[in-house]
Structures are given as C-alpha cells and as structure tokens.
Scaffold this motif. Structure first.
Motif, short mmCIF file in Angstrom:
data_model
loop_
_atom_site.label_atom_id
_atom_site.label_comp_id
_atom_site.label_asym_id
_atom_site.label_seq_id
_atom_site.Cartn_x
_atom_site.Cartn_y
_atom_site.Cartn_z
N ALA A 289 0.83 -1.21 0.00
CA ALA A 289 0.00 0.00 0.00
C ALA A 289 0.86 1.25 0.00
O ALA A 289 0.59 2.22 -0.74
CB ALA A 289 -0.94 -0.01 1.20
N LEU A 290 1.89 1.28 0.82
CA LEU A 290 2.72 2.48 0.92
C LEU A 290 3.68 2.60 -0.27
O LEU A 290 4.09 3.71 -0.60
CB LEU A 290 3.45 2.50 2.26
CG LEU A 290 2.49 2.67 3.44
CD1 LEU A 290 3.24 2.63 4.76
CD2 LEU A 290 1.68 3.97 3.33
N ASN A 291 4.01 1.50 -0.91
CA ASN A 291 4.73 1.60 -2.18
C ASN A 291 3.89 2.40 -3.19
O ASN A 291 4.41 3.26 -3.91
CB ASN A 291 5.02 0.22 -2.75
CG ASN A 291 6.19 -0.47 -2.09
OD1 ASN A 291 6.87 0.12 -1.24
ND2 ASN A 291 6.43 -1.71 -2.44
N ILE A 297 -0.15 7.43 -5.66
CA ILE A 297 -1.44 6.74 -5.75
C ILE A 297 -1.93 6.42 -4.35
O ILE A 297 -1.27 5.68 -3.62
CB ILE A 297 -1.31 5.43 -6.56
CG1 ILE A 297 -0.76 5.71 -7.96
CG2 ILE A 297 -2.64 4.69 -6.61
CD1 ILE A 297 -0.32 4.47 -8.70
N HIS A 298 -3.06 6.98 -3.97
CA HIS A 298 -3.59 6.67 -2.64
C HIS A 298 -4.07 5.22 -2.63
O HIS A 298 -4.86 4.81 -3.48
CB HIS A 298 -4.73 7.60 -2.25
CG HIS A 298 -4.98 7.61 -0.77
ND1 HIS A 298 -5.50 6.53 -0.10
CD2 HIS A 298 -4.75 8.55 0.17
CE1 HIS A 298 -5.59 6.79 1.18
NE2 HIS A 298 -5.13 8.03 1.38
N PRO A 299 -3.61 4.41 -1.66
CA PRO A 299 -3.95 2.99 -1.69
C PRO A 299 -5.37 2.68 -1.23
O PRO A 299 -5.82 1.54 -1.35
CB PRO A 299 -2.93 2.38 -0.72
CG PRO A 299 -2.62 3.48 0.24
CD PRO A 299 -2.66 4.75 -0.59
N GLY A 300 -6.08 3.69 -0.69
CA GLY A 300 -7.41 3.42 -0.16
C GLY A 300 -7.38 2.83 1.23
O GLY A 300 -8.43 2.45 1.77
N LEU A 301 -6.21 2.72 1.82
CA LEU A 301 -6.04 2.28 3.20
C LEU A 301 -5.35 3.40 3.96
O LEU A 301 -4.51 4.12 3.41
CB LEU A 301 -5.20 1.00 3.26
CG LEU A 301 -5.76 -0.22 2.53
CD1 LEU A 301 -4.77 -1.37 2.59
CD2 LEU A 301 -7.10 -0.65 3.10
N HIS A 325 11.78 -3.00 9.15
CA HIS A 325 10.66 -3.26 8.27
C HIS A 325 10.32 -2.00 7.47
O HIS A 325 10.27 -0.91 8.02
CB HIS A 325 9.44 -3.68 9.09
CG HIS A 325 8.29 -4.11 8.26
ND1 HIS A 325 7.48 -3.23 7.58
CD2 HIS A 325 7.81 -5.34 7.97
CE1 HIS A 325 6.56 -3.88 6.93
NE2 HIS A 325 6.73 -5.16 7.14
N PRO A 326 10.08 -2.13 6.16
CA PRO A 326 9.77 -0.94 5.35
C PRO A 326 8.63 -0.13 5.95
O PRO A 326 7.59 -0.68 6.32
CB PRO A 326 9.36 -1.55 4.00
CG PRO A 326 10.06 -2.86 3.94
CD PRO A 326 10.09 -3.37 5.35
N TYR A 327 8.86 1.15 6.08
CA TYR A 327 7.87 2.16 6.48
C TYR A 327 7.50 2.13 7.96
O TYR A 327 7.18 3.16 8.53
CB TYR A 327 6.58 2.03 5.65
CG TYR A 327 6.80 2.11 4.17
CD1 TYR A 327 7.19 3.30 3.57
CD2 TYR A 327 6.62 1.00 3.36
CE1 TYR A 327 7.40 3.38 2.19
CE2 TYR A 327 6.82 1.07 1.98
CZ TYR A 327 7.21 2.26 1.41
OH TYR A 327 7.42 2.33 0.06
N ALA A 328 7.49 0.97 8.61
CA ALA A 328 6.92 0.86 9.96
C ALA A 328 7.94 0.51 11.04
O ALA A 328 7.65 0.69 12.22
CB ALA A 328 5.80 -0.17 9.97
#
Length: 563
Positions: A289-291, A297-301, A325-328
């Motif tokens: 989603a964050l990719n 592009i908004h992932p909708g989450l 971990h990527p992003y988190a």
C-alpha cells in the motif's frame, strides 16, 4: 549444502513453452487493487499461540479503522474458537454494512455446511473454497488424477450454492482458489476455474473471485506474472471475474510478485499486515500500500498512524515487527551513517510545505505516517556532523556553523568509539554542553559594564569593564574597541584573533535566548570554536569567546594565552 545442487533441485518452469504473449512489462499500476486482509485467518493460523477472541476483536476493529472492506475472519470449520468468533461478529452486529467478511473452507460437504452456518445472517459474506491442484499434491498427498481433483472443486461449488440458498438474508459471494496455483500447470488451473464458472454462472453484478495463490513461492516474480497474465487472458467470462492474488514469501519476493501480478491483470490482493503468515509469511499489505503511496497513488487504506497499527499487530500476533521493516520499523526512518545524515539534514532544510517530496534517502515523508522527525537521525560511531547538528537543532534550537559541526562531531566520535554504543539526543546535548557551555576554567565571566563614547577615535568608541574569575581569583579588566566584542577581546590582553562570528535567536517572545558561535585563534595555534547561550546577545558573545579561550587552554595549557 551439497556441492552440486542441480543433482537435487531443478528450476521450476510453469509453461511447457515460452509465454511470449506477455504484455505486463510495459504496464504501470495506476490505481490500487481490492485489498483483502487474511490476518485473522492465514495470519492467525501461523501463530505459535493463536489469537484469543479479545485479540481477534481488537485486530478486526483495527482493520476496519484502516479501511479494509474485505476481511477473512476465520476458518470456522477447523476450530470452534473460529466458529464462535465469526458468530460473535454477526450476532453482535460488529460488521459495518460496507464490509464483507470471508470464511475459508475445504471442499467437504460437512465443512461447507459449518462454514456457511457461521456467516449466515451477515449482511455480506464470501465463502472461500479451496483445493490443492498441483502435481506434487495430486501425486503425493491425494493420489488422485486431474479429473478427480477437478471434481472436488465442482462438487464443493455445488454444495456451497445449495447451502447459501438456505440463508437468503445474506448477500453471498463465492471465492475459489486452485490452491498451490504457483506450481500447478497453468492449463490445468484454467480448466478447473472455467469448469467452476460454468456451475456458478457469474455475471458482472455477481462476480466470482478466482484467487491464484503462490502457496509456495517457486520461481521469480516475472514468471508468476506470466502465470497471472495467462489466466487473465484465457479465463471464460473474464468480465464477471475478480482475479485475486495470494502470494507467499518463500523466496522473499512476495511484494514484487504481487506488484507484477497486478500489472499482469489481477484485480485483488490477499495478504497480511507486515507479512505475517505460514512459513516465511504472506505478502505484506503495508508495504504494498505504501509503495503505491510513494508513487502518488492513494492505496485506499489509512496508515496515517503507522505506530498505532504496528503496536496493535504486535500485541495481537505476539510477534515483533522488525526494526528495519519498510515504512513501519523503529529504525526505518533512522540514519546512523554520516553521509546519509548530512544529505537528510540538507533535504529537510530545503523541503517546502506542500512541495513535491524530495528528501534524500527517504522515499516517504515520515509525517504522513504519523512518525516524528525526532528519530530520523540517531548517532553512533558511524555518524557524522550532519546527524549531530540535526539533533541539536531539532531538540535544542542550536544551529551550528558548518566548521563547528565538523569540530563537535569529533567529540561525539570519541565518545561513541570509547563506548561502542549509540548516543541519544539528550546525551548529544550533554556532551555539547560539557565541551562548550560548561567550561569555565581558567576564566569565568562574573559581570561586565559597557559604555560608549561616539566622539572617541577609531577603536576607542566602546569601553568595557570586565570582572573575571581566573582560577578562583577575581580580576578586573578594561578594554576599548570599535565594538563590544573587540573591546572585550582587548580587555583579555591575550593573543586572540576572531576568525568568524555568528549568532541567532532561540525561541520567541519573552523566553527568547541568544546563541553565539565564535571561531578564534590563539597565537599561531589552529582555530577553535566557543559557544555562548544567554538571554542577552552581548553577554552570549562574551561567553562564546571565553568558551573558545578556555577550550584552547584546556587543550594546550594556559601558558599559550600569553601574548
């Protein structure tokens, strides 16, 4: 490991020929897929200690908050706990009207009946039926022919339809998975799915879901994409089908396989937050989603509070999220390397609000995920001037001149080399204060008084009377100059030359303080910095001069101050 692995392992080839019809390499992802969370089913069954009802409820509510509209809530026929949990969601009306729950079942009549019974009464529900189709499973696990395997899928589909008809109050949908699709002959998987289509008779308003799982990730992501595009191009009634992916991570490439699979024609992705799942895990929906988000592009989450999501998942799964971990991960927005820190610091300094994001090394703005900048730069023995100065500026408002950044980074380096440990932001400031602000020997400023004489000649306009404490004894000095700083230096009666001087305010309003940075040279020695912080800018500059002089004395001996 054996010396010749080709004696034991052979490359997997999904097609008997080259799949030359592929078009996915030239495609781009322009909108998010349909997301389905299987954390409460696939993720839960992979845990050492499966989630309690309390933990599953907390996880379910977090998934709702993030924005999932399709949630696989359990395997009701396999566990009384799962059955009771699904009934709890339905009976207590915990499912929002726009959310569809999904229940997994094997293709056996009694299990299908139990599964439909668990979800009956929900506003919307999907029954997800699967059976393994791959050659190894046909031969080793079941000892069945292709026709016998296909009949399991068809008889299961008929039973699902019959059981759904008993509960018309629920808006039912159907999902079928040719399990282990990743190692199944594509032509056979297509044959089974097309046969299921003939029975279910989907329409554009009542689509069937075909989930094509990489149950065992067996090859490179491009080959999985070829398999997906083959199905996408050849499925009957494609306009009435939702094509779904369920990549596992056996080869560590599930994210890439999912992205290429979407480019190859898939509409939907099943996965888990942070990639939990059997063996090496399911595909990581957070990363996927964050990719997308980093590509505009908004992932909708909604992951605008990624730390809350991580804490919830760690609590419910009783598994930590890796710090990288990527992003988190705790350290994903953290730089220890000096060159990285310097580039990030410069990027933050130039980044304008609402402008296109362009900070080196950071593909996403941590603030968009609810992360603060405080932890972006941390300091250890690999760190440099950029990270150190960034922490002082962010935490204490001290904007160090570049040469002072270099000088002070050496002091930090000494500490980290000695301890081998990271130093925190507060420790950085403590080291800075000890090095520049708290050094009061041999000279300590007691008080001063400045008078001005505009009629005096050059270099005589300002007169300063200074009271200093020198090694415990009070000295009274006087000096003249064309400014307060030159008068003060002249009062010291030492071979001191100011090389550079900068100042800035810290804070605003009544609490504003001044920070002064003085680079000076004593005699022929190398130049060095001193720092002063005070509510009065003139006093701050005098403190900075004494700081530099005292540091020089400490390094080379007080006799070096002699003219």
């Amino acid at each position: 490991m054996i010396s010749n692995p080709s004696d034991k392992y052979v490359p997997f080839a999904p097609f008997n020929r080259d799949f030359s019809e592929r078009t996915w390499p030239s495609k781009r992802i322009t909108h998010p897929p349909i997301w389905m969370s299987t954390d409460l089913r696939d993720g839960n069954q992979s845990l050492i200690e499966p989630m309690s009802v309390e933990r599953k409820l907390r996880f379910f509510e977090q998934l709702i908050k993030i924005g999932f509209k399709e949630i696989e809530v359990g395997f009701p026929s396999a566990s009384q706990t799962d059955f009771d949990f699904v009934r709890k969601l339905v009976d207590e009306k915990r499912i929002p009207d726009d959310v569809t729950i999904i229940a997994l079942t094997q293709s056996r009549e009694d299990l299908i009946q139990r599964t439909v019974e668990s979800a009956a009464g929900a506003k919307r529900a999907i029954i997800h039926l699967y059976n393994a189709c791959a050659p190894a499973f046909r031969k080793i696990v079941f000892g069945m022919s292709k026709e016998e395997i296909k009949e399991i899928a068809l008889s299961g589909t008929r039973t699902v339809m019959a059981e759904m008809a008993k509960h018309p109050e629920t808006e039912w949908r159907y999902e079928y998975s040719p399990e282990v699709f990743s190692t199944t002959e594509p032509e056979f998987a297509l044959d089974v799915c097309n046969a299921v289509t003939e029975i279910w008779k989907p329409t554009p308003d009542r689509k069937i879901i075909y989930n094509l799982p990489a149950t065992i990730e067996a090859t490179t992501p491009n080959m999985y994409a070829d398999q997906i595009e083959f199905m996408h191009r050849n499925l009957n009634e494609r306009h009435s089908i939702v094509l779904s992916l369920h990549p596992h991570n056996d080869r560590g490439t599930a994210v890439a396989a999912a992205e290429l699979g979407v480019m190859a024609g898939a509409d939907r992705i099943e996965g888990c937050l942070f990639g939990n799942g059997e063996r090496t895990g399911n595909v990581d929906i957070v990363t996927l989603a964050l990719n997308l988000y980093t590509q505009g592009i908004h992932p909708g989450l909604d992951f605008s509070d990624i730390d809350e999501v991580r804490r919830c998942v760690e609590y419910c799964n009783q598994l930590p999220v890796h710090p990288r971990h990527p992003y988190a991960g705790d350290l994903v927005f953290t730089a220890f390397s000096g060159s990285h820190q310097d580039a990030i610091k410069k990027g933050f300094a130039q980044q304008q609000p609402d402008a296109i994001w362009e900070v080196p090394y950071l593909p996403i703005d941590p603030a968009d995920l609810g992360r603060s900048y405080d932890a972006v730069i941390r300091v250890n023995s690999q760190s440099g001037k950029g990270g150190v100065s960034y922490l002082l500026e962010q935490e204490h408002g001290l904007v160090l001149p570049r040469r002072l950044q270099i000088e002070f980074s050496r002091a930090i380096q000494r500490v980290t080399d000695e301890t081998g440990s990271e130093v925190t932001s507060s420790q950085v400031y403590d080291i800075f204060a000890k090095e520049y602000l708290d050094i009061e020997k041999p000279w300590k400023l007691v008080r001063h008084r400045i008078t001005g004489d505009p009629k005096a000649g050059a270099g005589q306009q300002f007169v300063i009377e200074v009271e200093l404490e020198e090694n415990g004894e009070v000295r009274h000095l006087e000096g003249r100059g064309d400014g307060a700083i030159s008068a003060f230096v002249n009062a010291l009666d030492a071979d001191v030359r100011i090389m550079d001087y900068t100042e800035h305010a810290i804070g605003t309003g009544a609490d504003t303080r001044a920070a002064s940075y003085v680079e000076l040279r004593v005699g022929d020695s190398p130049s060095g910095y001193g720092v002063g912080v005070h509510g009065d800018i003139v006093t701050a500059s005098f403190l900075a001069i004494l700081s530099a002089v005292n540091r020089h004395a400490a390094l080379l001996g007080a006799e070096a101050l002699a003219a």
